[in-house]
Design an enzyme around this catalytic site. Structure first.
Site, PDB file in Angstrom:
ATOM      1  CG  HIS A 112      -1.839   1.123   1.362  1.00 35.50           C
ATOM      2  ND1 HIS A 112      -3.166   1.029   1.021  1.00 35.50           N
ATOM      3  CD2 HIS A 112      -1.650   2.395   1.790  1.00 35.50           C
ATOM      4  CE1 HIS A 112      -3.757   2.206   1.233  1.00 35.50           C
ATOM      5  NE2 HIS A 112      -2.856   3.054   1.698  1.00 35.50           N
ATOM      6  CD  GLU A 113       1.483   3.708   3.719  1.00 36.83           C
ATOM      7  OE1 GLU A 113       1.672   4.734   3.028  1.00 36.83           O
ATOM      8  OE2 GLU A 113       0.464   3.558   4.426  1.00 36.83           O
ATOM      9  CG  HIS A 157       0.157   6.206  -0.699  1.00 28.19           C
ATOM     10  ND1 HIS A 157      -0.914   6.808  -1.334  1.00 28.19           N
ATOM     11  CD2 HIS A 157      -0.358   5.592   0.396  1.00 28.19           C
ATOM     12  CE1 HIS A 157      -2.019   6.557  -0.648  1.00 28.19           C
ATOM     13  NE2 HIS A 157      -1.713   5.823   0.401  1.00 28.19           N
ATOM     14  CG  HIS A 216       0.419   8.249  -7.397  1.00 33.56           C
ATOM     15  ND1 HIS A 216      -0.842   8.369  -6.870  1.00 33.56           N
ATOM     16  CD2 HIS A 216       0.419   8.999  -8.525  1.00 33.56           C
ATOM     17  CE1 HIS A 216      -1.566   9.159  -7.655  1.00 33.56           C
ATOM     18  NE2 HIS A 216      -0.815   9.558  -8.658  1.00 33.56           N
TER      19      HIS A 216
END
Length: 596
Positions: A387-388, A391, A394
């Site tokens: 998940h991190e 981020h 991105h």
């Protein structure tokens, strides 16, 4: 109980490398002095922004000031997060915060001054080649112009700001400080005070009496405060309607969506489409009842474990390998950036004494992103890593592809990349799982994510829409009215096959998100967009990957809805939500088959 290691005991290769941001304290101090000087110079442009050349120079100076302030703020806070008890970095973070406030005050004249210009002048600026780097900024200002008031009126509204925060502040004080919950018994028969933090733990208990007692204790406590909380929530709704009216928006909902330029249809499509798929949620409730071997499924049974805990021991090195394998469909370039993050000081891995809890991705433009973890060797921590890093990558792509001003993506887009990574990882784990128990554990983990992130958040979003519409029509939001609306939605969503306990009618009273109005729908749309991306990537391969990487590179260079549309996810239509629901159905089919 073993003590947490000191920061110095964590191996260097398992700590992030903040030296990439500032090599030492002296370089931070030097940049602080430079930034202070920039703050003093920005006022030179005040009263001169009707001239395109001066406007360009002002924007350039604003960007330079903002970038330096961000770098100083991010570094000081990340150093503090290594050990929250460190007085040196407490002071440094405070110094950076004060500088940030000072910078914001110094630049606060820019937007009002530009908006005081005529529409014709703004259109000239937008077509002026000298200002091409700031075209999107100026277009945004032109779009917002009809909702900006005169200088005097804006000054009055600014003073009203503190009053406007009152409902949220009062609720927070009541909810977190003043409200006292009863003593109940835990699984060892010990008397324990019920708290917000312990409530979910109790609801996840295998002991049904503990779940039931916690549930009833929680809502009977809220019920005693229902008049006060209803008045507080009603005041928050009134505040939203006041601002919508004053700023000339058709409704509070449309005012809220306007900041991201999101069409109202995105909100209403979400609710309408989820209504179509409620039979799937109700099917999942039936399966939950069966797997838990219950005669009746109650509201306090929804967070209890469905299958025996499957022990998945996943050390960090294995977690990295599995995440890398799960994200392989994103292509070689993505994989090499992921590996760079793993190898080159992006990630702070383990817990140490004083370290900030939780996990996040952060950073400053011009340096690689950073990820804070508190890794435990389990499934949840592996998903947190995926998940991190979603981020982080991105941000990496958008920072490298966009100029500073256009690099920052909106909150509407923020959870898409992180959740796409989770969806791809889950697909990989399910495809490679040989043990039926492990597969059931993974399926229930994922189905519950759908239930809490898509169905539950959509129900919250529908509740907010209904109460604002009623208030806009002049109806009073009494405690009973709020409870009736909320109870009715629970029956509608969960169906008549389960027991929708009367106590649940008070749940509206404990949701803090209702004081950040019309926010929760973003959880559901972000999850749906991510699920749609993952489906396209797995089915189409390279063409879908290229579109997706294009999305990651777009940052905030266009409106969120356009950025997603270009990448193949049109949130103005129900299609991405339908795609997410088809995946939910497929997961449900698999779990039903395994359950026999």
């Amino acid at each position: 109980m073993s003590q947490l290691p000191a920061r110095s005991e964590i191996p260097v290769e398992e700590r992030w490398r903040l030296e990439d941001l500032f090599p030492d304290q002296k370089s931070w101090n030097d940049e602080y002095e430079l930034t202070n000087g920039l703050i003093g110079r920005i006022a030179e442009y005040q009263g001169k922004l009707e001239d395109p050349e001066m406007l360009k120079k002002c924007f350039q100076q604003e960007d330079e000031l903002s970038l330096h302030t961000e770098r100083l703020y991010v570094y000081a806070n990340m150093k503090l997060h290594e050990n929250m008890a460190d007085a040196v970095y407490q002071a440094l973070a405070d110094k950076a915060k004060k500088l940030s406030v000072k910078a914001n005050e110094a630049t606060s004249f820019i937007t009002p001054e530009i908006l005081s210009l005529s529409e014709e002048k703004l259109k000239q600026f937008i077509s002026d080649l000298k200002l091409s780097d700031y075209k999107f900024t100026l277009q945004e200002m032109l779009r917002e112009k009809p909702h900006v008031l005169s200088k005097g009126e804006e000054a009055i509204l600014a003073q009203v700001g503190n009053i406007a925060q009152a409902p949220g502040t009062i609720f927070s004080m009541l909810n977190n400080a003043d409200m006292k919950f009863p003593i109940i018994h835990n699984e060892n028969g010990e008397e324990v005070e019920l708290t917000h933090g312990r409530y979910i733990q109790f609801l996840e208990s295998r002991n049904r009496d503990i779940r039931k007692n916690a549930f009833e204790a929680m809502y009977s406590t809220y019920s005693k405060q229902k008049n006060t909380i209803a008045a507080t929530l009603s005041s928050n709704v009134t505040k939203n309607i006041f601002y919508a009216h004053v700023r000339k928006y058709p409704s509070a909902l449309e005012m809220s969506l306007s900041s991201d330029n999101i069409p109202k249809e995105v909100y209403t499509n979400l609710i309408d489409t989820i209504h179509e798929y409620l039979p799937l949620l109700q099917r999942y409730m039936q399966l939950r009842k069966k797997l838990m071997k219950l005669d009746e499924l109650h509201m306090y049974d929804l967070f209890a474990p469905l299958v025996d805990e499957f022990k998945m021991d996943i050390p960090y090195e294995q977690a990295k390998k599995t995440v890398k394998a799960g994200l392989k469909p994103l292509g070689d370039e993505y994989e090499s950036i992921l590996q760079e993050g793993f190898d080159n000081g992006w990630i702070d891995v383990y817990e140490n004494q004083g370290k900030r809890s939780g996990a996040y991705s952060w950073g400053a433009y011009g340096t690689h992103p950073y990820v804070l973890l508190n890794h435990k060797d389990n499934l949840n921590s592996m998903f947190t890593l995926a998940h991190e890093m979603g981020h982080a990558i991105h941000s990496y792509y958008s920072d490298n592809a966009q100029k500073y001003r256009d690099a920052q993506y909106t909150i509407f887009l923020a959870e898409v990349a992180s959740t796409t990574n989770e969806a791809l990882l889950m697909d990989y784990l399910l495809k490679h799982s040989k043990d039926p128990k492990e597969k059931m554990y993974l399926l229930t983990y994922y189905l519950d994510q759908f239930r809490t992130t898509v169905f539950r958040q959509t129900m919250f979003a529908e509740f907010e829409k209904i109460i604002h519409e009623k208030a806009e029509q002049g109806e009073a939001l009494t405690p009973q009215e709020l409870s009736d609306i909320y109870y009715g939605l629970n029956v509608k969503y969960h169906g008549h096959e389960m027991v929708v306990d009367k106590d649940i009618e008070m749940e509206w009273a404990r949701i803090p998100h209702f004081y950040t109005s019309f926010y929760v729908y973003k959880y559901a749309t972000g999850f749906s967009a991510a699920t749609s991306f993952a489906k396209q990537i797995l089915e189409e391969g390279k063409p879908a990957v290229d579109r997706y990487i294009g999305f990651l590179k777009s940052g905030g260079s266009d409106y969120s809805i356009n950025i997603l549309k270009k990448a193949g996810v049109d949130m103005s239509t129900p299609q991405p939500i339908r795609q997410a629901m088809e995946i939910f159905k497929n997961l449900l089919d698999q779990l039903e088959e395994l359950a026999g």
